[in-house]
Design a protein around this motif. Structure first.
Motif, PDB file in Angstrom:
ATOM      1  N   CYS A 168      36.422  41.183  38.598  1.00  0.00           N
ATOM      2  CA  CYS A 168      36.876  42.363  38.029  1.00  0.00           C
ATOM      3  C   CYS A 168      37.193  43.340  39.324  1.00  0.00           C
ATOM      4  CB  CYS A 168      35.736  42.868  37.171  1.00  0.00           C
ATOM      5  SG  CYS A 168      36.035  44.520  36.403  1.00  0.00           S
ATOM      6  N   ASP A 169      38.209  44.079  39.226  1.00  0.00           N
ATOM      7  CA  ASP A 169      38.667  45.172  40.277  1.00  0.00           C
ATOM      8  C   ASP A 169      38.596  46.435  39.470  1.00  0.00           C
ATOM      9  OD1 ASP A 169      39.462  42.997  41.821  1.00  0.00           O
ATOM     10  OD2 ASP A 169      41.429  42.911  41.449  1.00  0.00           O
ATOM     11  N   LYS A 170      37.999  46.664  38.370  1.00  0.00           N
ATOM     12  CA  LYS A 170      38.137  48.021  37.631  1.00  0.00           C
ATOM     13  C   LYS A 170      36.863  48.967  38.134  1.00  0.00           C
ATOM     14  CE  LYS A 170      41.555  46.621  34.936  1.00  0.00           C
ATOM     15  NZ  LYS A 170      41.665  45.539  35.755  1.00  0.00           N
ATOM     16  N   CYS A 182      28.708  49.103  35.613  1.00  0.00           N
ATOM     17  CA  CYS A 182      28.751  47.981  35.702  1.00  0.00           C
ATOM     18  C   CYS A 182      28.617  47.009  36.989  1.00  0.00           C
ATOM     19  CB  CYS A 182      30.185  47.456  35.089  1.00  0.00           C
ATOM     20  SG  CYS A 182      30.296  45.522  34.810  1.00  0.00           S
ATOM     21  N   PRO A 211      31.825  43.689  39.213  1.00  0.00           N
ATOM     22  CA  PRO A 211      32.526  43.539  40.344  1.00  0.00           C
ATOM     23  C   PRO A 211      31.616  43.119  41.583  1.00  0.00           C
ATOM     24  CG  PRO A 211      33.121  45.374  39.112  1.00  0.00           C
ATOM     25  CD  PRO A 211      31.887  45.157  38.517  1.00  0.00           C
ATOM     26  N   GLU A 252      39.165  40.161  40.878  1.00  0.00           N
ATOM     27  CA  GLU A 252      39.849  39.627  39.896  1.00  0.00           C
ATOM     28  C   GLU A 252      40.609  38.287  40.327  1.00  0.00           C
ATOM     29  OE1 GLU A 252      40.653  43.302  36.972  1.00  0.00           O
ATOM     30  OE2 GLU A 252      42.147  42.443  37.917  1.00  0.00           O
ATOM     31  N   GLN A 295      36.468  37.835  32.717  1.00  0.00           N
ATOM     32  CA  GLN A 295      35.962  39.170  32.607  1.00  0.00           C
ATOM     33  C   GLN A 295      36.745  40.444  32.443  1.00  0.00           C
ATOM     34  OE1 GLN A 295      34.703  37.244  35.245  1.00  0.00           O
ATOM     35  NE2 GLN A 295      32.668  37.109  34.008  1.00  0.00           N
ATOM     36  N   ASN A 296      37.926  40.142  32.637  1.00  0.00           N
ATOM     37  CA  ASN A 296      39.406  41.096  32.277  1.00  0.00           C
ATOM     38  C   ASN A 296      40.453  40.269  32.075  1.00  0.00           C
ATOM     39  OD1 ASN A 296      38.416  43.779  32.569  1.00  0.00           O
ATOM     40  ND2 ASN A 296      38.111  43.449  34.725  1.00  0.00           N
ATOM     41  N   HIS A 350      40.452  44.564  28.622  1.00  0.00           N
ATOM     42  CA  HIS A 350      40.484  46.175  29.204  1.00  0.00           C
ATOM     43  C   HIS A 350      41.720  46.729  28.875  1.00  0.00           C
ATOM     44  CE1 HIS A 350      39.715  49.493  31.677  1.00  0.00           C
ATOM     45  NE2 HIS A 350      38.770  49.050  32.155  1.00  0.00           N
ATOM     46  N   ASP A 398      44.994  46.913  30.815  1.00  0.00           N
ATOM     47  CA  ASP A 398      45.840  45.678  31.125  1.00  0.00           C
ATOM     48  C   ASP A 398      46.352  45.342  29.783  1.00  0.00           C
ATOM     49  OD1 ASP A 398      45.256  45.447  33.958  1.00  0.00           O
ATOM     50  OD2 ASP A 398      43.192  44.779  33.309  1.00  0.00           O
TER      51      ASP A 398
END
Length: 449
Positions: free
Chosen positions: A157-159, A164, A167, A173, A201-202, A243, A246
């Motif tokens: 995940c890059d969010k 959370c 990451p 990601e 994850q995403n 997400h 996206d």
């Protein structure tokens, strides 16, 4: 043969990872056993999302330590997953009975780690992020376990949502190659799998390298779903977890032009307050979320919507909570998952001011869940009288009963022969509760018996 016992905590990705751990260990002669006491190798596959996850792991390890001592030291204990990634060497320091620690991107190295441990070389820790190497090292095919299966297509995940840890435990990601996903899916289909759930994850951030015969730019998740729908035997496709940032036009269009893509979308929003969404670093507003849902429903009328919510995020006011309640009323959910905010060490939210009291979080959660339960009950009740195609996944609790899942991911129970297992049958819904539907078998499709 050597006994393997895997204890799995957490999300569907962890369930998938446990299946692949079993796959990579099979060539070493490991076969699943039903209890840790009879295992030569016990793998605790951990999750770091929920509150007190680490404490649960150490409690489990304490019990395993006693079993290991009772076995005369024969048992090998491995800790895998996100707690392993987060705790690292601390796991071995606090619980010396642990032999191996490996993060979620390193379980393909487990056979090598076991071999090293058996030779007393001492490499007990592997928690570096290396998703590409992991995807490349995994077996391209695997044994199916029923008519529905998970297929990992994306990890990391890059969010960087402020609440959370993903990451930090799963890394950046990264997407699998389309060719590898297709090969795995074809293998599953040849073993009778009819429904696949694409995991990440995403997952809707998927941008995997295109098939070798086509080349060109990376494919989107929408393109991947259309392609997988052409594989013989695959009749149903799902994906989780998504997400809002996206949810692109191509994926929304795929919901309308790909019948195999089930009419069910799990799209977590977490809050209906723009102020809280900004504090969470979600990267979207409540209005943008509403617009996405409207466009998805236009592309696929009747689609069921699911979501996740967090109440009591630091700084959440009564007005912020009411904004969440209003969003729920506006959208209308078939099912949703809701939780009280709990602090995760090392995340930005843990350092924020304005933490909400447990009493207020409890009250808000109960209020939200009452509304969500009402919506879920109403959605299920609306299916009564309808004919739905159900994927039969096994025997029910009662004699002569089978169970399966509807296109909307509801559990469905009906009377029928065991020979229907693994088939898609038409049923009429005659009853509904909060968590399941009751049905009558209407029609057995050709070849199902």
């Amino acid at each position: 043969m050597k006994g393997l016992f895997i204890r799995t905590y957490g999300c569907q990705m962890n369930v998938y990872d446990s299946e692949r751990i079993r796959d990579v260990l099979r060539p070493l002669g490991y076969a699943p056993v039903d209890a840790p006491e009879s295992a030569d190798l016990v793998v605790v596959n951990t999750c770091h999302i929920r509150e007190k996850a680490t404490e649960k792991v150490y409690s489990e390890l304490g019990q395993l330590k006693r079993m290991k001592e009772a076995s005369g030291g024969r048992m090998t204990i491995a800790v895998a997953g996100c707690v392993a990634q987060a705790e690292g060497e601390e796991l071995i320091r606090r619980q010396p009975a642990v032999d191996l620690v490996l993060g979620p991107q390193a379980y393909h190295k487990l056979p090598e780690m076991i071999a090293r441990a058996s030779r007393a070389i001492g490499d007990r820790l592997e928690t570096e992020f290396d998703t590409v190497e992991k995807f490349d090292a995994l077996p391209k095919t695997r044994d199916a376990d029923g008519p529905a299966a998970f297929v990992s297509v994306q990890e990391g995940c890059d969010k960087f949502c402020t609440f959370c840890v993903v990451p930090y435990t799963r890394g950046a990601e990264m997407s699998r190659r389309v060719d590898d996903i297709v090969l795995e899916t074809r293998s599953l289909a040849s073993q009778g799998v009819r429904e696949i759930t694409l995991l990440g994850q995403n997952v809707n951030a998927f941008h995997g390298p295109a098939p070798a015969i086509e080349g060109g730019e990376d494919w989107t998740l929408g393109q991947l779903c259309r392609h997988l729908a052409k594989i013989g035997g695959i009749e149903r496709i799902r994906y989780t977890t998504s997400h809002p940032r996206d949810m692109n036009d191509d994926l929304i269009a795929a919901h309308g032009d790909t019948p195999a893509l089930m009419p069910f979308l799990h799209l977590p929003v977490q809050s209906g307050s723009d102020r809280i969404l900004k504090a969470m670093n979600r990267g979207h507003t409540a209005g943008q979320y509403r617009d996405i849902i409207a466009r998805v429903r236009h592309a696929r009328p009747g689609i069921a919507i699911a979501s996740d919510f967090i109440v009591g995020f630091p700084g959440e006011s009564d007005a912020d909570f009411e904004a969440t309640m209003q969003l729920v009323r506006d959208i209308g959910y078939a099912i949703a998952y809701s939780f009280k905010y709990s602090s995760r060490p090392g995340t930005p939210a843990a350092e924020m001011h304005g933490h909400v009291s447990e009493a207020v979080k409890d009250e808000r959660l109960q209020t939200l869940q009452a509304l969500l339960r009402l919506q879920q009950t109403e959605f299920n009740a609306a299916q009564i009288g309808k004919t739905l195609p159900v994927l039969v996944t096994g025997k029910g609790r009662n004699a002569g009963q089978m169970h399966g899942r509807s296109p909307y991911l509801q559990a469905v129970h009906f009377d029928g022969p065991e020979s229907l297992n693994g088939q898609i049958v038409d049923v009429r819904i005659v009853g509904a509760s909060l968590n399941s539907l009751t049905a009558e078998l209407l029609q057995v499709r050709e070849g199902a018996l």
